[in-house]
Motif scaffolding. Structure first.
Motif, mmCIF file in Angstrom:
data_model
loop_
_atom_site.group_PDB
_atom_site.id
_atom_site.type_symbol
_atom_site.label_atom_id
_atom_site.label_comp_id
_atom_site.label_asym_id
_atom_site.label_seq_id
_atom_site.Cartn_x
_atom_site.Cartn_y
_atom_site.Cartn_z
ATOM 1 N N GLU A 367 32.321 -120.334 -67.858
ATOM 2 C CA GLU A 367 32.382 -121.840 -67.996
ATOM 3 C C GLU A 367 32.789 -122.101 -66.576
ATOM 4 O O GLU A 367 32.609 -123.173 -66.053
ATOM 5 C CB GLU A 367 33.218 -122.514 -68.895
ATOM 6 N N ASP A 368 33.969 -121.603 -66.029
ATOM 7 C CA ASP A 368 34.688 -121.855 -64.825
ATOM 8 C C ASP A 368 33.546 -121.613 -63.617
ATOM 9 O O ASP A 368 33.533 -122.454 -62.856
ATOM 10 C CB ASP A 368 35.867 -120.888 -64.404
ATOM 11 N N LYS A 369 32.914 -120.520 -63.796
ATOM 12 C CA LYS A 369 31.962 -120.246 -62.540
ATOM 13 C C LYS A 369 30.779 -121.440 -62.591
ATOM 14 O O LYS A 369 30.418 -121.820 -61.464
ATOM 15 C CB LYS A 369 31.057 -118.898 -62.956
ATOM 16 N N ARG A 370 30.269 -121.701 -63.886
ATOM 17 C CA ARG A 370 29.437 -122.913 -63.851
ATOM 18 C C ARG A 370 29.775 -124.254 -63.442
ATOM 19 O O ARG A 370 29.232 -125.047 -62.669
ATOM 20 C CB ARG A 370 28.763 -123.084 -65.203
ATOM 21 N N ALA A 371 31.186 -124.531 -63.782
ATOM 22 C CA ALA A 371 31.903 -125.546 -63.149
ATOM 23 C C ALA A 371 31.958 -125.796 -61.590
ATOM 24 O O ALA A 371 31.731 -126.758 -61.037
ATOM 25 C CB ALA A 371 33.216 -125.918 -63.949
ATOM 26 N N ARG A 372 32.460 -124.607 -60.915
ATOM 27 C CA ARG A 372 32.259 -124.583 -59.518
ATOM 28 C C ARG A 372 31.128 -124.659 -58.999
ATOM 29 O O ARG A 372 30.975 -125.441 -57.994
ATOM 30 C CB ARG A 372 33.000 -123.135 -59.122
ATOM 31 N N GLU A 373 29.922 -124.049 -59.577
ATOM 32 C CA GLU A 373 28.739 -124.472 -58.879
ATOM 33 C C GLU A 373 28.240 -125.887 -58.977
ATOM 34 O O GLU A 373 27.639 -126.404 -58.037
ATOM 35 C CB GLU A 373 27.690 -123.556 -59.773
ATOM 36 N N ARG A 374 28.648 -126.564 -60.202
ATOM 37 C CA ARG A 374 28.282 -127.931 -60.347
ATOM 38 C C ARG A 374 29.187 -128.833 -59.406
ATOM 39 O O ARG A 374 28.779 -129.917 -58.667
ATOM 40 C CB ARG A 374 28.623 -128.622 -61.560
ATOM 41 N N GLU A 377 27.547 -129.280 -55.816
ATOM 42 C CA GLU A 377 26.440 -130.364 -55.839
ATOM 43 C C GLU A 377 26.833 -131.573 -55.946
ATOM 44 O O GLU A 377 26.023 -132.367 -56.295
ATOM 45 C CB GLU A 377 25.482 -129.808 -56.838
ATOM 46 N N ALA A 378 28.220 -131.812 -56.345
ATOM 47 C CA ALA A 378 28.669 -132.952 -56.823
ATOM 48 C C ALA A 378 28.378 -134.134 -55.582
ATOM 49 O O ALA A 378 28.100 -135.273 -55.865
ATOM 50 C CB ALA A 378 30.166 -133.177 -57.234
ATOM 51 N N GLY A 379 28.382 -133.658 -54.305
ATOM 52 C CA GLY A 379 28.395 -134.794 -53.210
ATOM 53 C C GLY A 379 26.944 -135.076 -52.535
ATOM 54 O O GLY A 379 26.730 -135.655 -51.618
ATOM 55 N N LEU A 380 25.950 -134.178 -53.307
ATOM 56 C CA LEU A 380 24.750 -134.600 -52.723
ATOM 57 C C LEU A 380 24.073 -135.872 -53.028
ATOM 58 O O LEU A 380 24.439 -136.347 -53.895
ATOM 59 C CB LEU A 380 23.712 -133.327 -53.444
ATOM 60 N N PRO A 381 23.214 -136.225 -52.141
ATOM 61 C CA PRO A 381 22.608 -137.602 -52.380
ATOM 62 C C PRO A 381 21.725 -137.648 -53.749
ATOM 63 O O PRO A 381 21.279 -136.739 -54.208
ATOM 64 C CB PRO A 381 21.708 -137.702 -51.195
ATOM 65 N N LYS A 382 21.797 -138.943 -54.169
ATOM 66 C CA LYS A 382 21.204 -139.313 -55.127
ATOM 67 C C LYS A 382 19.679 -138.833 -55.294
ATOM 68 O O LYS A 382 19.022 -139.323 -54.235
ATOM 69 C CB LYS A 382 21.266 -141.038 -55.703
ATOM 70 N N GLY A 383 19.279 -138.321 -56.269
ATOM 71 C CA GLY A 383 17.797 -137.950 -56.180
ATOM 72 C C GLY A 383 17.490 -136.459 -55.637
ATOM 73 O O GLY A 383 16.409 -136.016 -55.897
ATOM 74 N N THR A 384 18.600 -136.006 -55.058
ATOM 75 C CA THR A 384 18.223 -134.548 -54.532
ATOM 76 C C THR A 384 18.317 -133.502 -55.911
ATOM 77 O O THR A 384 19.120 -133.470 -56.776
ATOM 78 C CB THR A 384 19.553 -134.054 -53.824
ATOM 79 N N PRO A 385 17.284 -132.772 -56.056
ATOM 80 C CA PRO A 385 17.391 -131.791 -56.926
ATOM 81 C C PRO A 385 18.585 -130.846 -57.217
ATOM 82 O O PRO A 385 19.145 -130.302 -56.177
ATOM 83 C CB PRO A 385 16.062 -130.931 -56.811
ATOM 84 N N ARG A 386 19.209 -130.682 -58.302
ATOM 85 C CA ARG A 386 20.199 -129.928 -58.380
ATOM 86 C C ARG A 386 19.907 -128.450 -59.316
ATOM 87 O O ARG A 386 19.125 -128.550 -60.205
ATOM 88 C CB ARG A 386 21.189 -130.567 -59.189
ATOM 89 N N LYS A 387 20.618 -127.446 -58.712
ATOM 90 C CA LYS A 387 20.141 -126.160 -59.351
ATOM 91 C C LYS A 387 21.241 -125.719 -60.146
ATOM 92 O O LYS A 387 21.112 -124.642 -60.897
ATOM 93 C CB LYS A 387 19.711 -125.132 -58.316
ATOM 94 N N ALA A 388 22.459 -126.192 -60.031
ATOM 95 C CA ALA A 388 23.629 -125.609 -60.873
ATOM 96 C C ALA A 388 23.485 -125.779 -62.281
ATOM 97 O O ALA A 388 23.068 -126.752 -62.811
ATOM 98 C CB ALA A 388 24.841 -126.401 -60.452
ATOM 99 N N PRO A 389 23.614 -124.773 -62.958
ATOM 100 C CA PRO A 389 23.793 -124.836 -64.604
ATOM 101 C C PRO A 389 24.597 -125.699 -65.413
ATOM 102 O O PRO A 389 25.648 -125.968 -64.656
ATOM 103 C CB PRO A 389 23.867 -123.356 -64.753
ATOM 104 N N GLY A 390 24.174 -126.369 -66.453
ATOM 105 C CA GLY A 390 25.201 -126.968 -67.152
ATOM 106 C C GLY A 390 26.209 -126.082 -67.908
ATOM 107 O O GLY A 390 26.078 -125.008 -67.778
ATOM 108 N N ARG A 391 26.865 -126.645 -68.789
ATOM 109 C CA ARG A 391 27.904 -125.744 -69.590
ATOM 110 C C ARG A 391 27.085 -124.998 -70.330
ATOM 111 O O ARG A 391 25.881 -125.428 -71.099
ATOM 112 C CB ARG A 391 28.556 -126.878 -70.797
#
Length: 420
Positions: A367-374, A377-391
């Motif tokens: 869960e920590d690794k996935r949180a770091r990946e998210r 991508e937190a600062g990416l512009p709105k509408g940019t595709p995100r590849k980070a996995p959810g929980r």
């Protein structure tokens, strides 16, 4: 840095660039701390007659993420100075302990970690030291395993992993069961981990009693894989709970008796049973399978469905939205897939507590690794595709939960409405 490329200067390990840099930073930092403690800088005439002064240094070796470092720790004449950068008695600094725990959570044994740190960082830690670092999380595991739970969970999933435990001179296979509860908001929570030492209702009675003692007063539906003794334990703890056998596990169990070349055809013949609209329709499909050539050819497959019928049929009484959620324990299969890889790397465990500790650390680590990946991508512009996995599981939402909750509220209004 140019010497790294030109002369082959090592970055880490004994004599490396980074250890020397960290040494310089720490020693200067401790010197600044001592100046603040004394109230005057080195060589300042204002310090004369202050009652305390610098008194040389004490050699100290500490382990860090970039290797062992030999420090000259400053001291004062009155022995009242205590550094916060390098506390007294500290033998490991920075994220070395976090690194050890992360490696352990990844499935490495204590000796593997010992060799890895020596080979990559030049840090030589004893087997006992690394063992103490990993044991430091035992209290966290115990607190997590005993934490209070919510009073009501509409759905409870229970699935198992096989772990190898050393039992004297022998190695035995035991089932490590993971319970995941879905709250009224559709959020999943890992409620606990138990290693099954004994078979049957006695073990499950203890698990259910523990959950009840931690605050769980009612559960609507419990999804499991046909565990022996579990329905009796559920009935003794939560009298109104429904036990639902995982359909996917039932299919897998019944297909064990089918030759590889016939599996697709037999699976197609079984499909009308678990996709039937009602229990009566499912029974007709089971009877039709029994009369078919496949049913006569594989009577053991038919027996697997017949024996599990009472625990297979409850989900047929609900609508499509709720069926998707309770017909299988696949909600935690992705977690089990990740944990199985770690268990495979680890091999066997010295005792049950070690298995529970590793599984808990692995869940937190994933869960920590996935949180770091998210977070990246937190600062990416709105509408940019995100590849980070959810929980992965803990804190993850349940797809289609609103529709499923609406069905549950119609079927169990007296049990759900007090908690809404």
């Amino acid at each position: 840095m140019s010497r790294v490329d030109e002369d082959g200067l090592a970055l880490t390990g004994r004599g490396g660039f980074l250890p020397e840099l960290v040494k310089a930073v720490l020693e200067r930092g401790m010197g600044a701390e001592l100046s603040d403690h004394l109230g005057y800088e080195r060589g300042d005439p204002g310090g004369r007659g202050s009652g305390n002064s610098r008194n040389g240094t004490t050699p100290k070796r500490v382990g860090t993420e970039v290797g062992d470092i030999a420090l000259d720790q400053p001291r004062d004449r009155n022995s009242t100075f205590a550094s916060r950068l390098v506390p007294k008695g500290a033998r490991r600094l920075g994220g070395l302990e976090d690194m050890i725990i992360s490696l352990y959570a990844g499935g490495m044994t204590i000796r593997d970690i010992q060799h890895h740190l020596a080979a990559t960082l030049g840090t030589e830690l004893s087997h006992e030291t690394i063992s103490k670092v990993t044991e430091a999380v035992a209290e966290e595991v115990a607190a997590w395993q005993a934490r209070p739970l919510e009073a009501f969970y509409p759905v409870l999933y229970l699935d198992a992993l096989v772990v190898k435990i050393r039992d004297g001179a022998h190695v035995s296979n035991r089932a490590a069961h993971i319970a995941v509860g879905v709250d009224l908001d559709g959020v999943k929570h890992v409620l606990g981990i138990w290693v099954q030492a004994t078979e049957g209702a006695k073990f499950w009675a203890g698990v259910c009693s523990e959950l009840a003692n931690r605050g769980v007063k009612d559960v609507l539906i419990v999804c499991c894989d046909g565990l022996t003794g579990f329905p009796e334990a559920i009935a003794a703890t939560w009298t109104k709970a429904i036990v639902q056998t995982c359909v996917v596990h039932l299919i897998r169990a019944s297909m064990r008796f089918v030759s590889y070349g016939d599996r697709k055809a037999v699976a197609a013949a079984l499909r009308p049973i678990y996709t039937a609209s009602t229990e009566e329709a499912a029974r007709r499909e089971l009877d039709a399978f029994a009369e078919s050539s496949w049913g006569k050819r594989y009577p053991a497959t038919l027996a697997a469905w017949t024996n599990a019928w009472d625990r297979f049929t409850p989900f047929l009484a609900f609508g499509p939205a709720l069926r998707k959620i309770i017909y299988t324990t696949n909600a935690i299969e992705s977690l089990n897939f990740q944990l199985r890889k770690i268990i495979k790397n680890r091999g066997l465990f010295p005792n049950d507590a070690a298995a529970i500790k590793l599984l808990w650390l692995a869940i937190m680590n994933i869960e920590d690794k996935r949180a770091r990946e998210r977070a990246k991508e937190a600062g990416l512009p709105k509408g940019t595709p995100r590849k980070a996995p959810g929980r992965l599981i803990d804190g993850a939402g349940t797809t289609g939960w609103k529709a499923a909750l609406a069905e549950l509220s119609l079927v169990f209004p007296d049990r759900i409405n007090p908690h809404l």
